[in-house]
Design an enzyme around this catalytic site. Structure first.
Site, PDB file in Angstrom:
ATOM      1  N   GLU A  50      -2.808  10.976   3.041  1.00 49.75           N
ATOM      2  CA  GLU A  50      -3.891  11.387   4.179  1.00 49.75           C
ATOM      3  C   GLU A  50      -3.810  12.049   5.358  1.00 49.75           C
ATOM      4  OE1 GLU A  50      -4.576   6.932   6.243  1.00 49.75           O
ATOM      5  OE2 GLU A  50      -2.598   7.013   5.562  1.00 49.75           O
ATOM      6  N   GLU A  81       0.716  -1.292  -0.324  1.00 54.78           N
ATOM      7  CA  GLU A  81       0.163  -0.011   0.081  1.00 54.78           C
ATOM      8  C   GLU A  81       0.540   1.245   0.055  1.00 54.78           C
ATOM      9  OE1 GLU A  81      -3.336   0.018   3.297  1.00 54.78           O
ATOM     10  OE2 GLU A  81      -3.605   1.802   3.273  1.00 54.78           O
TER      11      GLU A  81
END
Length: 273
Positions: A144, A139
């Site tokens: 974020e 990932e």
């Protein structure tokens, strides 16, 4: 020799200081659809449901125009809504089965939502996730942001032996008290066979290489990945919305662009289109 170089530049109509075009655009979505139009189904599909997604999230992801649509101003809107106490909907778009990339520059220009419990993200997962599972698939979290940190963007990689709270990440802080909900910003990675670099507005703030991961762990970033865009609500990292949170919250995505380096990073076949 400098006068000759300058003269040639003038004759060719090329600025003497122009940088070479290292990147070639291979895939993009500019989100130029009419107001209320759905995301381009040739490029995006959806994750659906209210499973918590491994993070104790509260939202139910839908594929309806309540939660994802074009705004006629050149944006994709991902909208999180509250329908009752503790009941939220949002959207999670992905290019899985539509497009994958292996190495290149991947970027998006976005204006983020705000508020306690809001968790927008622009990220990638290994295309082999159905077989390998997570975190073996890998990932790459290009961006974020969590509501209690309105000026911070986080860039992280996850793999076997360095996932979840042990992911390898760094954060970027906007200067002068600016907040990511206040304006558009460009979030990007430059990814090669040798590592991944993370950028906000052209500023590199994080770099990972095979030497960065724990001894004995596997570097899983030499394979195709697909892209994701979502806004989660609640969860173990951001915490849940509280009395200060307001809805709806919107993430505006001006574009997503993927580039391949002019000089390939590897000799075998390039990104899957």
């Amino acid at each position: 020799m400098r006068p000759i170089i300058l003269l040639c530049s003038v004759l060719l109509g090329v600025p003497a200081t122009a940088a070479p075009p290292y990147w070639t655009l291979i895939w993009s979505d500019e989100f130029d659809g009419p107001a209320g139009a759905a995301p381009d189904a040739t490029k995006w599909t959806f994750d659906l449901g209210a499973s918590g997604w491994g993070n104790q999230e509260l939202e139910n992801y839908t594929d309806t125009r309540d939660n994802s649509y074009h705004d006629s101003a050149g944006n994709l809107v991902i909208e999180s809504r509250q329908h009752a106490p503790g009941q939220f909907t949002s959207a999670r778009l992905k290019t899985q089965t539509k497009f994958t990339v292996e190495y290149g520059k991947i970027e998006a220009r976005m204006k983020l939502p705000a508020g306690q419990g809001i968790w927008p993200a622009f990220w990638m997962l290994g295309a082999n996730i159905s077989d390998a599972g997570w975190p073996k698939c890998g990932e790459i979290d290009i961006m974020e942001n969590i509501g209690r940190e309105p000026s911070l963007a986080h860039g992280t990689v996850h793999g076997p032996g360095y996932s979840g709270g042990n992911g390898i990440g760094q954060s970027y802080s906007l200067p002068d008290g600016q907040q990511f909900a206040g304006d558009y910003h460009i979030f990007a990675v430059e990814w090669s066979v040798n590592g991944i670099q993370f950028f906000v507005d052209g500023n590199m703030y994080h770099s990972v290489t095979p030497a960065s991961i724990p001894q004995g762990a596997t570097w899983v970033f030499n394979q195709p990945f697909f892209l994701l865009l979502n806004v989660a609500v609640g969860g173990s990292w951001p915490g849940n919305p509280d009395a200060t949170s307001s809805f709806p919250q919107k993430m505006l995505v001006d574009y997503v662009r993927v580039y391949q380096h002019r000089r390939p990073f590897r000799t075998k076949q390039g990104p899957t289109l």
